[in-house]
Design a protein around this motif. Structure first.
Motif, PDB file in Angstrom:
ATOM      1  N   LEU A   1      35.874  28.369  56.845  1.00 25.81           N
ATOM      2  CA  LEU A   1      35.130  29.585  56.549  1.00 25.81           C
ATOM      3  C   LEU A   1      33.739  29.553  57.186  1.00 25.81           C
ATOM      4  N   GLN A   2      33.130  28.353  57.234  1.00 28.80           N
ATOM      5  CA  GLN A   2      31.843  28.222  57.918  1.00 28.80           C
ATOM      6  C   GLN A   2      31.966  28.582  59.393  1.00 28.80           C
ATOM      7  N   ALA A   3      33.032  28.122  60.021  1.00 24.30           N
ATOM      8  CA  ALA A   3      33.237  28.417  61.446  1.00 24.30           C
ATOM      9  C   ALA A   3      33.418  29.915  61.675  1.00 24.30           C
ATOM     10  N   LEU A   4      34.158  30.570  60.785  1.00 23.02           N
ATOM     11  CA  LEU A   4      34.355  32.011  60.923  1.00 23.02           C
ATOM     12  C   LEU A   4      33.036  32.767  60.788  1.00 23.02           C
ATOM     13  N   LEU A   5      32.235  32.390  59.799  1.00 24.23           N
ATOM     14  CA  LEU A   5      30.994  33.113  59.561  1.00 24.23           C
ATOM     15  C   LEU A   5      29.962  32.839  60.654  1.00 24.23           C
TER      16      LEU A   5
ATOM     17  N   GLU B   1      46.503  28.671  55.657  1.00 26.70           N
ATOM     18  CA  GLU B   1      45.952  28.555  54.308  1.00 26.70           C
ATOM     19  C   GLU B   1      44.779  29.511  54.063  1.00 26.70           C
ATOM     20  N   VAL B   2      44.118  29.911  55.131  1.00 20.15           N
ATOM     21  CA  VAL B   2      42.970  30.828  54.976  1.00 20.15           C
ATOM     22  C   VAL B   2      43.239  32.164  55.676  1.00 20.15           C
ATOM     23  N   TRP B   3      44.514  32.561  55.728  1.00 18.43           N
ATOM     24  CA  TRP B   3      44.846  33.789  56.457  1.00 18.43           C
ATOM     25  C   TRP B   3      44.113  35.027  55.924  1.00 18.43           C
ATOM     26  N   PRO B   4      43.821  35.144  54.619  1.00 13.46           N
ATOM     27  CA  PRO B   4      43.057  36.332  54.192  1.00 13.46           C
ATOM     28  C   PRO B   4      41.688  36.417  54.867  1.00 13.46           C
ATOM     29  N   ALA B   5      41.013  35.273  55.017  1.00 16.24           N
ATOM     30  CA  ALA B   5      39.699  35.273  55.672  1.00 16.24           C
ATOM     31  C   ALA B   5      39.828  35.548  57.166  1.00 16.24           C
TER      32      ALA B   5
ATOM     33  N   ALA C   1      32.217  41.629  55.272  1.00 11.89           N
ATOM     34  CA  ALA C   1      33.593  41.624  54.755  1.00 11.89           C
ATOM     35  C   ALA C   1      33.997  40.216  54.305  1.00 11.89           C
ATOM     36  N   LEU C   2      33.620  39.209  55.093  1.00 14.34           N
ATOM     37  CA  LEU C   2      33.905  37.824  54.703  1.00 14.34           C
ATOM     38  C   LEU C   2      33.189  37.469  53.409  1.00 14.34           C
TER      39      LEU C   2
ATOM     40  N   VAL D   1      39.511  23.051  49.449  1.00 15.05           N
ATOM     41  CA  VAL D   1      38.417  23.050  50.423  1.00 15.05           C
ATOM     42  C   VAL D   1      38.744  22.073  51.543  1.00 15.05           C
ATOM     43  N   TRP D   2      38.708  22.565  52.777  1.00 11.47           N
ATOM     44  CA  TRP D   2      39.013  21.685  53.918  1.00 11.47           C
ATOM     45  C   TRP D   2      37.712  21.161  54.522  1.00 11.47           C
ATOM     46  N   ARG D   3      37.646  19.834  54.633  1.00 14.23           N
ATOM     47  CA  ARG D   3      36.496  19.183  55.251  1.00 14.23           C
ATOM     48  C   ARG D   3      36.988  18.266  56.359  1.00 14.23           C
ATOM     49  N   PHE D   4      36.055  17.742  57.111  1.00 12.88           N
ATOM     50  CA  PHE D   4      36.409  16.797  58.163  1.00 12.88           C
ATOM     51  C   PHE D   4      36.820  15.461  57.530  1.00 12.88           C
ATOM     52  N   GLU D   5      37.638  14.734  58.234  1.00 10.79           N
ATOM     53  CA  GLU D   5      38.144  13.463  57.717  1.00 10.79           C
ATOM     54  C   GLU D   5      36.989  12.514  57.382  1.00 10.79           C
ATOM     55  N   GLY D   6      37.034  11.971  56.174  1.00 12.19           N
ATOM     56  CA  GLY D   6      36.001  11.039  55.747  1.00 12.19           C
ATOM     57  C   GLY D   6      34.756  11.703  55.205  1.00 12.19           C
ATOM     58  N   GLU D   7      34.747  13.017  55.166  1.00 20.49           N
ATOM     59  CA  GLU D   7      33.556  13.740  54.706  1.00 20.49           C
ATOM     60  C   GLU D   7      33.568  13.831  53.184  1.00 20.49           C
ATOM     61  N   THR D   8      32.425  13.623  52.577  1.00 20.49           N
ATOM     62  CA  THR D   8      32.322  13.701  51.124  1.00 20.49           C
ATOM     63  C   THR D   8      31.863  15.092  50.703  1.00 20.49           C
ATOM     64  N   PRO D   9      32.286  15.555  49.539  1.00 17.98           N
ATOM     65  CA  PRO D   9      31.854  16.884  49.072  1.00 17.98           C
ATOM     66  C   PRO D   9      30.339  16.963  48.930  1.00 17.98           C
ATOM     67  N   VAL D  10      29.801  18.176  49.155  1.00 18.95           N
ATOM     68  CA  VAL D  10      28.370  18.404  49.001  1.00 18.95           C
ATOM     69  C   VAL D  10      28.062  18.577  47.520  1.00 18.95           C
ATOM     70  N   PRO D  11      27.099  17.803  46.964  1.00 15.56           N
ATOM     71  CA  PRO D  11      26.752  17.966  45.542  1.00 15.56           C
ATOM     72  C   PRO D  11      26.307  19.391  45.243  1.00 15.56           C
ATOM     73  N   ALA D  12      26.675  19.890  44.095  1.00 14.42           N
ATOM     74  CA  ALA D  12      26.345  21.276  43.746  1.00 14.42           C
ATOM     75  C   ALA D  12      24.853  21.521  43.753  1.00 14.42           C
ATOM     76  N   SER D  13      24.060  20.485  43.384  1.00 14.11           N
ATOM     77  CA  SER D  13      22.614  20.662  43.307  1.00 14.11           C
ATOM     78  C   SER D  13      21.972  20.921  44.647  1.00 14.11           C
TER      79      SER D  13
END
Length: 563
Positions: free
Chosen positions: A115-119, A229-233, A268-269, A281-293
């Motif tokens: 979604l980041q790449a699309l936006l 998996e993200v066809w709606p976007a 629209a996105l 959520v799809w991330r790059f291999e080995g990437e850790t989630p971003v903390p909500a804070s």
């Protein structure tokens, strides 16, 4: 003194065409083989064009140098004035710090890399193309994605691929404005009529590509399965962009196409993701989630969106008001700002060249003087509008006059070689047009017959590969495409538009843009790798444009607009 053009100065048509193409060949070799800078390559090609005009075509020296001079002045006003102030507008948003707000809003959109790449690559890149053009969308979006954690080379590849969707309309519609002004005399139209017709025609070709590009981007990034998996976007971004691109190009203004289409796709996105998110959520291999804070969050990002986009809202409003007469017909005089602004236009015949060159069959029905008129639309020009919008937006963002002036000087320094290249490319185009070299090439290409529309797309593709610019390509090849189409009894509006649409696909492999992208991520020297990852896609997508054009020339002729 009058001088009659000779379209076969070397005897045979194809031998003459080969010699007529020497300026283009020199430009190709200097840029692609010797790897000289764009401005040095253009200078060598200009010297070659003058040599061909004087020695092969026997053009009087006065007419040859006069046509080159007119090309330079045409480049100053009709191309550089627009391109420069489009970049200046963007630089003002950076200098005032507003661009940082935009980056924060984009970064807080989603943790999903697809979604980041699309936006960013597709939506925001198109917005930058619509405002500034040139290599800025590639440099800025590649750097932004790399800063957000995308692998640097992958970030550039995505930026290059995404930049195909908006390039046809470029910075404030500049490619089509240039095409319209150069070819209007050939088609016996007014420049604005030609520009509007080309805009409408391109708007009936490239939206097909805009539907494809978002899915294409995600496949290159994550694979086909992850794209599904993200066809709606994917569908939302492509459909919103394509729909607004068609509407704006046919019913509003070439100058607003990319800006409106990009903002529509991004909005629209944004709206879609308030109600839908991918299952995982799809991330790059080995990437850790971003903390909500550390994430801005949807609510905070939404609150800051209007503030962040305020400069672009001002630009859209300024362009809309100046084009209101072309959007709404039969307005009262006091409301029709378009007509009022056109009252300041200055139209004059170029001294020493106007009607001093004689064209003859088969280029014209009978011997006829070749006009050399020039229009300076002081107030109506998109360049003037961008300058005014930049000043208004600058003050609205808290900029002092000193900051606006220093940014102007920095922009001049930043673009000095690009501007020099523009001037010389236009000088080449005018020398080739008035010497008869363009007409020779047009007659030769007309021998391709029924497959010319397909071939036409690759001419535009080659031009953007050489110059890195759809506007420059329309300067070099636009008149030739129109003349070739006229000889084949194909609608010249279709041919000029196909030159533009085909050129779009050359952007991702242009040496200039590869270099810009590599430099933006600190990977100078990786241009070869970038080329290998984009070349086949570029070639294949150009074929799609060619097939669309061929269908429009034969089966779907109703799609071709009337000026």
């Amino acid at each position: 003194m009058t001088w009659i053009q000779d379209y076969q100065p070397a005897g045979g048509l194809w031998v003459s065409a080969l010699l007529a193409a020497l300026p283009i060949i020199v430009l190709l070799v200097a840029l692609g083989v010797v790897r000289l800078s764009a401005h040095l390559s253009a200078a060598l090609a200009l010297v070659t064009a003058l040599g061909v005009a004087l020695l092969l075509y026997g053009m009087p020296a006065g007419l040859a140098f006069d046509s080159a001079a007119m090309g330079v002045v045409f480049g100053v006003w009709s191309v550089a004035w627009i391109a420069f102030h489009a970049v200046y507008f963007h630089n003002v948003t950076v200098a005032t710090g507003r661009f940082d707000s935009i980056k924060r809003v984009l970064a807080g959109f989603s943790e999903d890399r697809r979604l980041q790449a699309l936006l960013i690559a597709f939506g925001f890149g198109a917005l930058l193309e619509g405002v500034a053009g040139g290599g800025s969308p590639i440099a800025i979006t590649a750097a932004m994605m790399a800063a957000l954690g995308f692998p640097p080379v992958k970030a550039v590849v995505l930026a290059l691929l995404a930049n195909t969707a908006p390039v046809a309309f470029g910075g404030l519609g500049n490619p089509l404005i240039v095409l319209g002004r150069l070819t209007a005399p050939i088609m016996h139209l007014k420049p604005d009529q030609a520009t509007d017709a080309f805009s409408a025609m391109v708007g009936r070709q490239v939206p097909v590509l805009a539907l494809i590009i978002p899915a294409f981007l995600v496949v290159v990034l994550a694979g086909f399965k992850r794209m599904v998996e993200v066809w709606p976007a994917v569908l939302t971004a492509g459909l919103a962009f394509a729909a607004m691109q068609f509407v704006a190009s046919n019913y509003i203004s070439a100058s607003l196409v990319d800006v409106l289409a990009a903002l529509t796709a991004m909005a629209a996105l944004w709206i879609l993701t308030r109600f839908w998110q991918p299952a995982s959520v799809w991330r790059f291999e080995g990437e850790t989630p971003v903390p909500a804070s550390s994430n801005l969050g949807a609510a905070k990002a939404s609150r800051g969106a209007l503030y962040a986009w305020m400069p672009y809202i001002i630009l859209i409003a300024a362009i809309f008001l100046t084009r209101i007469g072309t959007i709404f017909k039969n307005l009262p005089v006091w409301l029709d700002l378009t007509k009022l602004l056109h009252k300041a236009d200055w139209i004059f015949a170029w001294p020493g060249l106007h009607n001093h060159v004689i064209q003859h069959p088969p280029i014209t029905a009978k011997n006829a003087p070749y006009a050399a008129t020039f229009t300076v639309d002081f107030l109506f020009s998109p360049g003037t509008v961008a300058l005014i919008a930049a000043v208004i937006a600058g003050f609205a963002m808290g900029a002092k006059p000193g900051l606006l002036l220093s940014t102007y000087r920095k922009t001049l320094h930043q673009m000095r070689w690009a501007l020099a290249t523009i001037f010389m490319i236009l000088a080449i185009a005018f020398v080739m047009n008035y010497s008869g070299a363009t007409q020779t090439l047009g007659l030769a290409l007309a021998t391709t017959g029924a497959v010319f529309p397909l071939f036409s797309a690759y001419i535009g593709w080659l031009g953007v590969f050489l110059t890195g610019s759809d506007a420059s390509t329309n300067s070099l090849f636009g008149p030739m495409q129109v003349i070739s189409a006229q000889q084949l009894h194909i609608d010249p509006i279709l041919a000029g538009a196909t030159n533009t649409s085909g050129g779009v696909m050359g952007k991702m492999i242009s040496p200039q843009n590869l270099s810009i992208g590599a430099t933006a991520i600190g990977q100078t020297g990786k241009e070869g790798s970038l080329l290998r990852q984009t070349f086949l896609w570029s070639f294949a997508l150009t074929a799609v444009v060619g097939v669309i054009s061929l269908l429009q020339a034969t089966i779907l002729t109703a799609m071709i607009p009337s000026p």
